[in-house]
Design a protein around this motif. Sequence first.
Motif, short mmCIF file in Angstrom:
data_model
loop_
_atom_site.label_atom_id
_atom_site.label_comp_id
_atom_site.label_asym_id
_atom_site.label_seq_id
_atom_site.Cartn_x
_atom_site.Cartn_y
_atom_site.Cartn_z
N SER A 81 1.80 11.48 0.96
CA SER A 81 1.07 10.41 0.27
C SER A 81 1.05 9.14 1.11
O SER A 81 0.05 8.41 1.13
CB SER A 81 1.70 10.12 -1.09
OG SER A 81 3.05 9.71 -0.93
N GLU A 82 2.16 8.87 1.82
CA GLU A 82 2.21 7.68 2.68
C GLU A 82 1.27 7.84 3.88
O GLU A 82 0.64 6.87 4.32
CB GLU A 82 3.65 7.46 3.17
CG GLU A 82 4.61 7.03 2.08
CD GLU A 82 6.03 6.90 2.61
OE1 GLU A 82 6.66 5.86 2.32
OE2 GLU A 82 6.49 7.82 3.31
N GLN A 97 -2.24 7.01 2.69
CA GLN A 97 -2.38 5.58 2.51
C GLN A 97 -2.49 4.85 3.85
O GLN A 97 -3.32 3.95 4.01
CB GLN A 97 -1.19 5.03 1.72
CG GLN A 97 -1.16 5.40 0.26
CD GLN A 97 -2.28 4.74 -0.51
OE1 GLN A 97 -3.33 5.35 -0.72
NE2 GLN A 97 -2.10 3.50 -0.92
N LEU A 98 -1.66 5.26 4.81
CA LEU A 98 -1.67 4.61 6.12
C LEU A 98 -2.98 4.86 6.86
O LEU A 98 -3.57 3.95 7.44
CB LEU A 98 -0.49 5.10 6.95
CG LEU A 98 -0.37 4.50 8.36
CD1 LEU A 98 -0.25 2.98 8.30
CD2 LEU A 98 0.82 5.10 9.11
N ASN A 127 0.81 -1.21 0.00
CA ASN A 127 0.00 0.00 0.00
C ASN A 127 0.85 1.27 0.00
O ASN A 127 0.38 2.35 0.37
CB ASN A 127 -0.93 0.01 1.21
CG ASN A 127 -2.12 -0.92 1.05
OD1 ASN A 127 -3.18 -0.51 0.57
ND2 ASN A 127 -1.96 -2.17 1.43
N GLY A 128 2.14 1.09 -0.37
CA GLY A 128 3.00 2.26 -0.51
C GLY A 128 3.64 2.74 0.76
O GLY A 128 4.06 3.91 0.84
N ILE A 129 3.70 1.87 1.81
CA ILE A 129 4.26 2.28 3.10
C ILE A 129 5.41 1.34 3.44
O ILE A 129 5.21 0.14 3.63
CB ILE A 129 3.18 2.23 4.21
CG1 ILE A 129 1.99 3.09 3.82
CG2 ILE A 129 3.77 2.66 5.54
CD1 ILE A 129 0.71 2.71 4.51
N ASN A 161 -5.92 5.56 5.57
CA ASN A 161 -6.99 4.80 4.91
C ASN A 161 -6.95 3.33 5.29
O ASN A 161 -7.98 2.70 5.55
CB ASN A 161 -6.88 4.95 3.39
CG ASN A 161 -7.23 6.34 2.91
OD1 ASN A 161 -7.88 7.10 3.63
ND2 ASN A 161 -6.80 6.70 1.71
N LEU A 162 -5.73 2.77 5.32
CA LEU A 162 -5.58 1.36 5.66
C LEU A 162 -5.97 1.10 7.11
O LEU A 162 -6.70 0.14 7.41
CB LEU A 162 -4.14 0.93 5.41
CG LEU A 162 -3.83 -0.56 5.61
CD1 LEU A 162 -4.65 -1.41 4.64
CD2 LEU A 162 -2.34 -0.83 5.41
#
Length: 348
Positions: free
Chosen positions: A122-123, A126-127, A105-107, A129-130
């Motif tokens: 951006s990270e 993503q974090l 997920n880009g992290i 949202n996850l």
Amino acid sequence: MPISAPDLAYLGKVSLDEYMRNTPVDQIGVEHPLLKKLMAKRKLFLGAKQNVVVNVRKSYDSNFAWAYGETAVSFNKRQTTDQAAFPWRRAVDGFYISHDTLFGNGIKVREGERGQYKLEQSEKIQLVNLLDEQMESFKLGFFEKLDLELHRDGSASSDAVTGLDGLIATAPATGTVGGIDRSTALYWRNNTATAIASGTAGALADAMEAQWRKCIRNGGTPDFILAGSAFIDAYRKTVTITQNAESGSAKRVDVGVGTGADTGLFFKGVPIVWDPNFETLDALDTPLIPWEKRCYFLNTRFMELRDDDMDIVTPVRPHDVLAMYHMINLRLALVLKRSNAHSVLAIA
């Protein structure tokens, strides 16, 4: 930029804490009416060796008599109370997110110290949202299972709490509740009326009236009525609605009563609440008397949820697994302070 494992664990714990601690009552809604009612009146208890203990009055042991002149007065030794002990149990749930899932997920997670790595914007998105999805599912799943267990009698596991089916039993003359044997302690039996012939005119209303009076005799008016679909449908069919026509205005006819999960039905002014979990319990346990055919008259003055508040935990990950772990602990007991102030009814 990557994030350090300690920072990730901290962010996860804060998110879980925000989701779990302050939302039990408001977020449950009408889908879990029993849990909602119990949580609204929950009480904290301090550490106890094994049980939450309450004193119950079992008799007055009155020695009342008439006397005149030199009639001797008799005296007796009184033991009017007993202790009911309800074992507390620990409810737990936990989940983990692997570092590879986060990476997907880009992290990127590094095993550095806190503050050593910082997320890009951006990270962060993503974090968040996850974590939101994980925490929301975690919360809903925990409360769904807790609600079901608070309905059941506790026999499914030696570590399970005794719930509604054990405290307000359909066969109240047998079994031990709170350490008190119901086969001998008549005062510790709840009221019950089963196999009610709802197809017979007046039978359901008469049974409800009789049970209501028994509850009032032993502790006051019930303030919470919980029922299954079959019972509600049978009760709805006993109600006759008379409409007064108003000339000159258009009429609207609606066979439905209530709105949403609110049945719109009452007994003695107390709303009859539909519990959708009764259907789940029938599929789960296949009881002799189906939940969907039951109705409970409850007096929440004499039944309460005791717990020690939720403990949000971030365990240290195993040395051989790259993942973030989270769990919650909740010690609780469902305490019955008076048995004969409640009733369970069931149609045939």
